[in-house]
Scaffold this active site. Structure first.
Site, mmCIF file in Angstrom:
data_model
loop_
_atom_site.group_PDB
_atom_site.id
_atom_site.type_symbol
_atom_site.label_atom_id
_atom_site.label_comp_id
_atom_site.label_asym_id
_atom_site.label_seq_id
_atom_site.Cartn_x
_atom_site.Cartn_y
_atom_site.Cartn_z
ATOM 1 N N LYS A 24 0.830 -1.216 0.000
ATOM 2 C CA LYS A 24 0.000 0.000 0.000
ATOM 3 C C LYS A 24 0.862 1.263 0.000
ATOM 4 O O LYS A 24 0.608 2.195 -0.751
ATOM 5 C CB LYS A 24 -0.942 0.020 1.221
ATOM 6 C CG LYS A 24 -1.907 -1.150 1.279
ATOM 7 C CD LYS A 24 -2.909 -1.004 2.415
ATOM 8 C CE LYS A 24 -2.268 -1.046 3.798
ATOM 9 N NZ LYS A 24 -1.627 -2.326 4.130
ATOM 10 N N ARG A 59 -9.212 0.855 9.119
ATOM 11 C CA ARG A 59 -8.794 -0.516 9.385
ATOM 12 C C ARG A 59 -9.840 -1.294 10.175
ATOM 13 O O ARG A 59 -9.620 -2.482 10.445
ATOM 14 C CB ARG A 59 -7.504 -0.489 10.194
ATOM 15 C CG ARG A 59 -6.241 -0.827 9.393
ATOM 16 C CD ARG A 59 -5.107 -0.700 10.354
ATOM 17 N NE ARG A 59 -3.900 -1.397 10.040
ATOM 18 C CZ ARG A 59 -2.850 -0.850 9.460
ATOM 19 N NH1 ARG A 59 -2.887 0.378 9.013
ATOM 20 N NH2 ARG A 59 -1.742 -1.542 9.319
ATOM 21 N N ARG A 111 11.470 -6.429 4.804
ATOM 22 C CA ARG A 111 11.698 -4.986 4.875
ATOM 23 C C ARG A 111 12.328 -4.549 6.194
ATOM 24 O O ARG A 111 12.822 -3.436 6.309
ATOM 25 C CB ARG A 111 10.429 -4.198 4.569
ATOM 26 C CG ARG A 111 9.354 -4.257 5.621
ATOM 27 C CD ARG A 111 8.083 -3.558 5.147
ATOM 28 N NE ARG A 111 7.073 -3.603 6.184
ATOM 29 C CZ ARG A 111 5.832 -3.163 6.040
ATOM 30 N NH1 ARG A 111 5.457 -2.651 4.901
ATOM 31 N NH2 ARG A 111 4.975 -3.245 7.027
ATOM 32 N N ARG A 117 11.352 -3.662 9.248
ATOM 33 C CA ARG A 117 10.878 -2.598 10.130
ATOM 34 C C ARG A 117 10.779 -3.143 11.552
ATOM 35 O O ARG A 117 10.667 -4.350 11.748
ATOM 36 C CB ARG A 117 9.498 -2.140 9.626
ATOM 37 C CG ARG A 117 9.231 -0.674 9.789
ATOM 38 C CD ARG A 117 8.006 -0.274 9.020
ATOM 39 N NE ARG A 117 6.778 -0.772 9.620
ATOM 40 C CZ ARG A 117 5.578 -0.654 9.072
ATOM 41 N NH1 ARG A 117 5.453 -0.074 7.906
ATOM 42 N NH2 ARG A 117 4.513 -1.126 9.672
ATOM 43 N N ARG A 177 0.030 -9.282 12.936
ATOM 44 C CA ARG A 177 -0.571 -8.185 12.164
ATOM 45 C C ARG A 177 -1.466 -8.718 11.040
ATOM 46 O O ARG A 177 -2.518 -8.152 10.737
ATOM 47 C CB ARG A 177 0.517 -7.264 11.623
ATOM 48 C CG ARG A 177 0.916 -6.225 12.672
ATOM 49 C CD ARG A 177 2.286 -5.608 12.563
ATOM 50 N NE ARG A 177 2.878 -5.431 11.274
ATOM 51 C CZ ARG A 177 2.625 -4.422 10.431
ATOM 52 N NH1 ARG A 177 1.766 -3.504 10.741
ATOM 53 N NH2 ARG A 177 3.259 -4.344 9.304
HETATM 54 P P1 AMP Z 1 1.107 0.431 8.839
HETATM 55 O O1 AMP Z 1 2.300 1.267 8.582
HETATM 56 O O2 AMP Z 1 -0.107 0.867 8.068
HETATM 57 O O3 AMP Z 1 1.364 -1.041 8.674
HETATM 58 O O4 AMP Z 1 0.712 0.647 10.371
HETATM 59 C C1 AMP Z 1 1.623 0.329 11.408
HETATM 60 C C2 AMP Z 1 0.896 0.249 12.729
HETATM 61 O O5 AMP Z 1 0.278 1.513 13.021
HETATM 62 C C3 AMP Z 1 -0.232 -0.774 12.808
HETATM 63 O O6 AMP Z 1 0.226 -2.073 13.106
HETATM 64 C C4 AMP Z 1 -1.086 -0.186 13.925
HETATM 65 O O7 AMP Z 1 -0.519 -0.428 15.196
HETATM 66 C C5 AMP Z 1 -0.990 1.315 13.663
HETATM 67 N N1 AMP Z 1 -2.037 1.806 12.737
HETATM 68 C C6 AMP Z 1 -1.867 2.390 11.521
HETATM 69 N N2 AMP Z 1 -3.023 2.729 10.960
HETATM 70 C C7 AMP Z 1 -3.990 2.363 11.843
HETATM 71 C C8 AMP Z 1 -5.402 2.425 11.841
HETATM 72 N N3 AMP Z 1 -6.086 2.963 10.811
HETATM 73 N N4 AMP Z 1 -6.060 1.931 12.929
HETATM 74 C C9 AMP Z 1 -5.408 1.403 13.965
HETATM 75 N N5 AMP Z 1 -4.073 1.291 14.027
HETATM 76 C C10 AMP Z 1 -3.356 1.766 12.979
#
Ligand code: AMP
Length: 190
Positions: free
Chosen positions: A18, A92, A131, A133, A144
């Protein structure tokens, strides 16, 4: 593009690409790329109040509570008002999706299209682990993906029912996926 602001949502499991595809889209159309994951990571780094609330969730791979996420989005929409936007990693949960619809309605807006980047779990997992992270240890990455299936995957039907879902095959290299995303989007946002 027409008069009406374009509001895109990138949907898909962690590791679907994404973020990468959002960046690619930016090369083709000018829109705000709003990644809630990036916003939270920045907030953690700077130690802001939102960061302090989000840190343990990010670290463990759990979702940040809806209330915290929605506050960030509401602030963004208040400032951005009608700018073309690509949300990445938001919404989400079904609750977040419904609240986004409510908020957009207040600004006389609506979700234009949802690009669902579909990849099988084994592909997503391999990408997450490559990756490196901080929240991409094998245990957290698997968790996740589980959270995605439980809380986020129901949004596929939510947006399909709303008539805005575009499904794109996210397997293969960045370029072919970017091309698929662009081709299907052009039809949707004409
Ligand atoms: P991402 O970079 O989108 O994979 O997000 C990394 C982390 O940020 C996730 O594992 C969540 O802990 C938090 N996070 C990001 N976006 C959301 C969201 N819309 N709702 C809840 N947690 C989020």
């Amino acid at each position: 593009m027409g008069e009406r602001p374009v509001i895109l949502v990138l949907l898909g499991p962690p590791g679907a690409g994404k973020g990468t595809q959002g960046e690619r889209l930016l090369r083709r159309i000018a829109l705000d790329h709003v990644s809630t994951g990036d916003l939270f990571r920045d907030a953690v780094t700077t130690g802001s109040p939102a960061g302090l609330r989000a840190e343990s969730y990010l670290h463990s791979g759990q979702l940040v509570p809806d209330q915290v996420v929605l506050q960030v989005i509401e602030e963004y929409l208040g400032v951005a008002r009608g700018r073309d936007t690509c949300f990445d990693g938001f919404p989400r949960t079904r609750n977040q999706a419904e609240k986004l619809d409510d908020l957009l309605r207040q600004f006389n807006l609506a979700v234009t299209a949802v690009v669902y980047i579909n990849v099988p779990d084994d592909v997503a997992l391999a990408r997450l682990l490559s990756r490196g992270r901080a929240d991409d240890t094998e245990e957290t990455a698997r968790y996740r993906l589980q959270v995605y299936h439980e809380d986020t995957a129901p949004l596929i039907d939510y947006y399909r029912d709303a008539g805005v879902l575009i499904e794109v095959d996210g397997s293969g290299g960045v370029e072919p996926v970017a091309q698929r995303v662009w081709t299907s989007l052009q039809e949707a946002i004409r």
